[in-house]
Write a protein that holds these residues in place. Structure first.
Motif, PDB file in Angstrom:
ATOM      1  N   LEU A  59      41.439  19.866 -26.868  1.00  0.00           N
ATOM      2  CA  LEU A  59      41.713  21.267 -27.162  1.00  0.00           C
ATOM      3  C   LEU A  59      41.019  21.719 -28.446  1.00  0.00           C
ATOM      4  O   LEU A  59      40.494  22.840 -28.511  1.00  0.00           O
ATOM      5  CB  LEU A  59      43.224  21.487 -27.269  1.00  0.00           C
ATOM      6  CG  LEU A  59      43.676  22.930 -27.500  1.00  0.00           C
ATOM      7  CD1 LEU A  59      43.222  23.824 -26.349  1.00  0.00           C
ATOM      8  CD2 LEU A  59      45.199  23.003 -27.654  1.00  0.00           C
ATOM      9  N   ASP A  60      41.001  20.857 -29.454  1.00  0.00           N
ATOM     10  CA  ASP A  60      40.348  21.227 -30.711  1.00  0.00           C
ATOM     11  C   ASP A  60      38.855  21.483 -30.489  1.00  0.00           C
ATOM     12  O   ASP A  60      38.271  22.411 -31.085  1.00  0.00           O
ATOM     13  CB  ASP A  60      40.549  20.128 -31.749  1.00  0.00           C
ATOM     14  CG  ASP A  60      42.005  20.005 -32.186  1.00  0.00           C
ATOM     15  OD1 ASP A  60      42.742  20.990 -32.007  1.00  0.00           O
ATOM     16  OD2 ASP A  60      42.395  18.926 -32.673  1.00  0.00           O
ATOM     17  N   GLU A  61      38.233  20.673 -29.656  1.00  0.00           N
ATOM     18  CA  GLU A  61      36.810  20.875 -29.363  1.00  0.00           C
ATOM     19  C   GLU A  61      36.586  22.212 -28.658  1.00  0.00           C
ATOM     20  O   GLU A  61      35.644  22.945 -28.964  1.00  0.00           O
ATOM     21  CB  GLU A  61      36.308  19.727 -28.493  1.00  0.00           C
ATOM     22  CG  GLU A  61      34.864  19.872 -28.057  1.00  0.00           C
ATOM     23  CD  GLU A  61      34.451  18.762 -27.098  1.00  0.00           C
ATOM     24  OE1 GLU A  61      33.361  18.892 -26.495  1.00  0.00           O
ATOM     25  OE2 GLU A  61      35.222  17.779 -26.952  1.00  0.00           O
ATOM     26  N   LEU A  62      37.482  22.536 -27.727  1.00  0.00           N
ATOM     27  CA  LEU A  62      37.362  23.805 -27.001  1.00  0.00           C
ATOM     28  C   LEU A  62      37.538  24.989 -27.942  1.00  0.00           C
ATOM     29  O   LEU A  62      36.775  25.971 -27.894  1.00  0.00           O
ATOM     30  CB  LEU A  62      38.419  23.858 -25.889  1.00  0.00           C
ATOM     31  CG  LEU A  62      38.511  25.149 -25.080  1.00  0.00           C
ATOM     32  CD1 LEU A  62      37.207  25.412 -24.333  1.00  0.00           C
ATOM     33  CD2 LEU A  62      39.688  25.079 -24.102  1.00  0.00           C
ATOM     34  N   VAL A  63      38.543  24.914 -28.826  1.00  0.00           N
ATOM     35  CA  VAL A  63      38.780  26.001 -29.783  1.00  0.00           C
ATOM     36  C   VAL A  63      37.613  26.119 -30.760  1.00  0.00           C
ATOM     37  O   VAL A  63      37.205  27.230 -31.145  1.00  0.00           O
ATOM     38  CB  VAL A  63      40.110  25.762 -30.515  1.00  0.00           C
ATOM     39  CG1 VAL A  63      40.283  26.756 -31.658  1.00  0.00           C
ATOM     40  CG2 VAL A  63      41.279  25.862 -29.542  1.00  0.00           C
ATOM     41  N   GLY A  93      32.959  29.204 -32.754  1.00  0.00           N
ATOM     42  CA  GLY A  93      31.529  29.305 -32.960  1.00  0.00           C
ATOM     43  C   GLY A  93      30.912  30.491 -32.239  1.00  0.00           C
ATOM     44  O   GLY A  93      29.864  30.997 -32.651  1.00  0.00           O
ATOM     45  N   ALA A  94      31.572  30.961 -31.161  1.00  0.00           N
ATOM     46  CA  ALA A  94      31.090  32.131 -30.426  1.00  0.00           C
ATOM     47  C   ALA A  94      31.559  33.441 -31.040  1.00  0.00           C
ATOM     48  O   ALA A  94      31.233  34.512 -30.509  1.00  0.00           O
ATOM     49  CB  ALA A  94      31.553  32.057 -28.974  1.00  0.00           C
ATOM     50  N   GLY A  95      32.345  33.374 -32.154  1.00  0.00           N
ATOM     51  CA  GLY A  95      32.738  34.597 -32.840  1.00  0.00           C
ATOM     52  C   GLY A  95      34.186  34.987 -32.679  1.00  0.00           C
ATOM     53  O   GLY A  95      34.594  36.048 -33.176  1.00  0.00           O
ATOM     54  N   LEU A  96      35.007  34.179 -32.003  1.00  0.00           N
ATOM     55  CA  LEU A  96      36.415  34.500 -31.842  1.00  0.00           C
ATOM     56  C   LEU A  96      37.229  33.908 -32.982  1.00  0.00           C
ATOM     57  O   LEU A  96      36.966  32.783 -33.433  1.00  0.00           O
ATOM     58  CB  LEU A  96      36.947  33.951 -30.514  1.00  0.00           C
ATOM     59  CG  LEU A  96      36.612  34.714 -29.222  1.00  0.00           C
ATOM     60  CD1 LEU A  96      37.272  34.032 -28.037  1.00  0.00           C
ATOM     61  CD2 LEU A  96      37.047  36.162 -29.305  1.00  0.00           C
ATOM     62  N   ALA A  97      38.225  34.653 -33.426  1.00  0.00           N
ATOM     63  CA  ALA A  97      39.170  34.155 -34.418  1.00  0.00           C
ATOM     64  C   ALA A  97      40.362  33.581 -33.663  1.00  0.00           C
ATOM     65  O   ALA A  97      41.222  34.316 -33.169  1.00  0.00           O
ATOM     66  CB  ALA A  97      39.612  35.281 -35.352  1.00  0.00           C
ATOM     67  N   VAL A  98      40.410  32.254 -33.550  1.00  0.00           N
ATOM     68  CA  VAL A  98      41.400  31.580 -32.714  1.00  0.00           C
ATOM     69  C   VAL A  98      42.380  30.825 -33.597  1.00  0.00           C
ATOM     70  O   VAL A  98      41.977  30.096 -34.519  1.00  0.00           O
ATOM     71  CB  VAL A  98      40.731  30.608 -31.724  1.00  0.00           C
ATOM     72  CG1 VAL A  98      41.762  30.004 -30.788  1.00  0.00           C
ATOM     73  CG2 VAL A  98      39.651  31.326 -30.925  1.00  0.00           C
ATOM     74  N   THR A  99      43.666  31.007 -33.311  1.00  0.00           N
ATOM     75  CA  THR A  99      44.739  30.288 -33.992  1.00  0.00           C
ATOM     76  C   THR A  99      45.495  29.463 -32.955  1.00  0.00           C
ATOM     77  O   THR A  99      45.847  29.976 -31.885  1.00  0.00           O
ATOM     78  CB  THR A  99      45.707  31.253 -34.687  1.00  0.00           C
ATOM     79  OG1 THR A  99      44.974  32.072 -35.593  1.00  0.00           O
ATOM     80  CG2 THR A  99      46.789  30.499 -35.433  1.00  0.00           C
ATOM     81  N   VAL A 100      45.755  28.200 -33.282  1.00  0.00           N
ATOM     82  CA  VAL A 100      46.422  27.290 -32.342  1.00  0.00           C
ATOM     83  C   VAL A 100      47.761  26.882 -32.929  1.00  0.00           C
ATOM     84  O   VAL A 100      47.862  26.506 -34.101  1.00  0.00           O
ATOM     85  CB  VAL A 100      45.566  26.039 -32.056  1.00  0.00           C
ATOM     86  CG1 VAL A 100      46.280  25.116 -31.083  1.00  0.00           C
ATOM     87  CG2 VAL A 100      44.207  26.452 -31.501  1.00  0.00           C
ATOM     88  N   THR A 101      48.791  26.963 -32.091  1.00  0.00           N
ATOM     89  CA  THR A 101      50.143  26.551 -32.489  1.00  0.00           C
ATOM     90  C   THR A 101      50.688  25.613 -31.424  1.00  0.00           C
ATOM     91  O   THR A 101      50.686  25.947 -30.228  1.00  0.00           O
ATOM     92  CB  THR A 101      51.074  27.763 -32.632  1.00  0.00           C
ATOM     93  OG1 THR A 101      50.526  28.667 -33.592  1.00  0.00           O
ATOM     94  CG2 THR A 101      52.455  27.322 -33.072  1.00  0.00           C
TER      95      THR A 101
END
Length: 444
Positions: free
Chosen positions: A308-312, A317-325
């Motif tokens: 999952l960390d690799e996917l996020v 890197g594509a420009g999304l601000a992603v937060t994982v909980t």
């Protein structure tokens, strides 16, 4: 052709059906017939007054018979909306019935060169298309041409013109100009009606074809998505079958002096596992026969939530601000559940990049005793995206994965203009089945 002509005319024009030619794809304007009937009824009432005055006083049919003939002719104009062929026959029969009265009324009349009869009646109208008759017949032919094939409309026009010429042959006319004008009006109404009718039917058939094409596309996409899921789950199932085969082969070596029955049963288990694995590979070869993947990609292990960390990271890197909980106590999950959860998050992030660029994304993974909860939410996009951009079927694939495991998937917009995807995936023991379950029944 001449021998077949009576049979063709009988099949085309001797019918009382609403669709005399039986063609599919009725034009959509028929849904507005109750609305169209209102102004048409008002027009028919005006024509009734004019025709009654003409029949009763000019042709001397009498008041009652004049009202009856004019009424039948006027009502047929409204009936043509629903039964065009019987309405056209009615107008034609009224013209024939009026002919003896018209011939008798014109006997002894002299039409001088100034175009005015000795009775003072203007010499312009020419029977049988005088007064309201030409408007009524033109209206009937127009509504008939809207509903039938052009061939049937031409047949009705030819019969109308032929009958009119025969009925008016013995009645004096002050010249042929009005007759030519009436013929021009009738021909024009049939041509325009046939053109509009063909255009309406063509549009209706196009809409029907587009709906069928959309259904076929959705069905094909569903099959492609199921093939993709089957290809991915093959690796999971194949792994377990390989483990079963190896363990069955090792069993006799773990027991001192194993009996022949134990050796035989272990060999049967190993052989069945190898046969099942062979069949799985054969089926996978069919599913992957047209898959444009490299050998490394084909033999790569299926992803799990460990990646999952690799996917996020790729999404960031594509420009999304992603937060994982991640919440709850993590425990081993069946490989099928791990794979489906990873693919659902992957597809949700891909949809966000396509449809909501610049938005903030929150990925929540909830471990529960009964299963796994996956929730991906994004805010409103920072810039507009064309409606055709990135049109796909990612939600369909996510639903198929959740249903395959007996879970649920809920998607929809959020109050702030974003979008949310929530999947609930039930999971048993990781030592049990691979996570497959009977699909949950779907409500229509």
């Amino acid at each position: 052709m001449l021998r077949a002509l009576p049979r063709t005319l009988r099949a085309d024009l001797l019918t009382s059906g609403a669709e005399p030619d039986g063609r599919a794809g009725a034009p959509r304007w028929l849904e507005w017939r109750p609305v169209i009937a209102v102004p048409l009824t008002l027009l028919a009432v005006g024509m009734l007054v004019l025709a009654t005055n003409q029949y009763a006083f000019h042709y001397r049919t009498g008041i009652l018979l004049g009202i009856l003939l004019a009424g039948a002719q006027s009502v047929s104009l409204v009936v043509a909306l629903y039964r065009p062929v019987p309405a056209w026959w009615t107008s034609l029969l009224v013209m024939v019935a009026v002919t003896p009265f018209a011939a008798h009324a014109h006997q002894g009349e002299v039409f001088p060169s100034n175009g005015v009869s000795v009775t003072g009646v203007p010499g312009g109208p020419a029977f049988p298309w005088d007064g309201a008759s030409v408007a009524q017949q033109a209206g009937s032919l127009f509504l008939l041409a809207l509903r039938v094939r052009p061939r049937i409309a031409v047949e009705a026009l030819a019969i109308t013109v032929l009958a009119g010429l025969v009925c008016g042959a013995g009645i004096p006319r002050p010249g042929g100009g009005d007759l030519r004008l009436a013929l021009l009006v009738l021909v024009t109404t049939v041509v325009v009606g046939a053109a509009l009718g063909g255009l309406g039917v063509a549009r209706t058939r196009l809409v029907v074809q587009e709906e069928r094409t959309a259904e076929e596309r959705a069905r094909r996409t569903l099959l492609e998505e199921r093939n993709r899921i089957a290809r991915e789950l093959h690796d999971v199932v194949a792994h377990h079958m390989s483990v079963v085969s190896i363990q069955a082969q090792v069993v006799p070596h773990l027991v001192d002096n194993p009996s022949d029955a134990l050796r035989e049963n272990a060999e049967v288990i190993r052989r069945n596992a190898v046969d099942a694995l062979t069949e799985l590979r054969r089926v996978l070869g069919v599913l992957r026969s047209e898959e444009p993947l490299t050998e490394a990609a084909r033999h790569a292990p299926q992803p799990t939530l460990d990646r999952l960390d690799e996917l996020v990271g790729n999404a960031r890197g594509a420009g999304l601000a992603v937060t994982v909980t991640v919440s709850g106590e993590r425990r081993p999950l069946p490989p099928g559940v791990e794979l489906s959860a990873f693919r659902i998050v992957q597809e949700a992030l891909s949809n966000t990049m396509r449809h909501a660029p610049g938005s903030a994304v929150r990925v929540e993974i909830g471990h529960r005793p009964s299963g796994l909860t996956v929730r991906v939410t994004n805010t409103a996009p920072q810039r507009a995206v064309p409606s055709s951009a990135g049109a796909g079927h990612g939600l369909l694939g996510m639903r198929e994965r959740a249903a395959m495991l007996g879970g649920e998937l809920v998607t929809g917009p959020t109050p702030d203009g974003g979008y949310e995807v929530t999947a609930i995936l039930p999971a048993g023991s990781a030592d049990g089945p691979v996570g497959l379950a009977e699909p949950a029944p779907r409500t229509p």
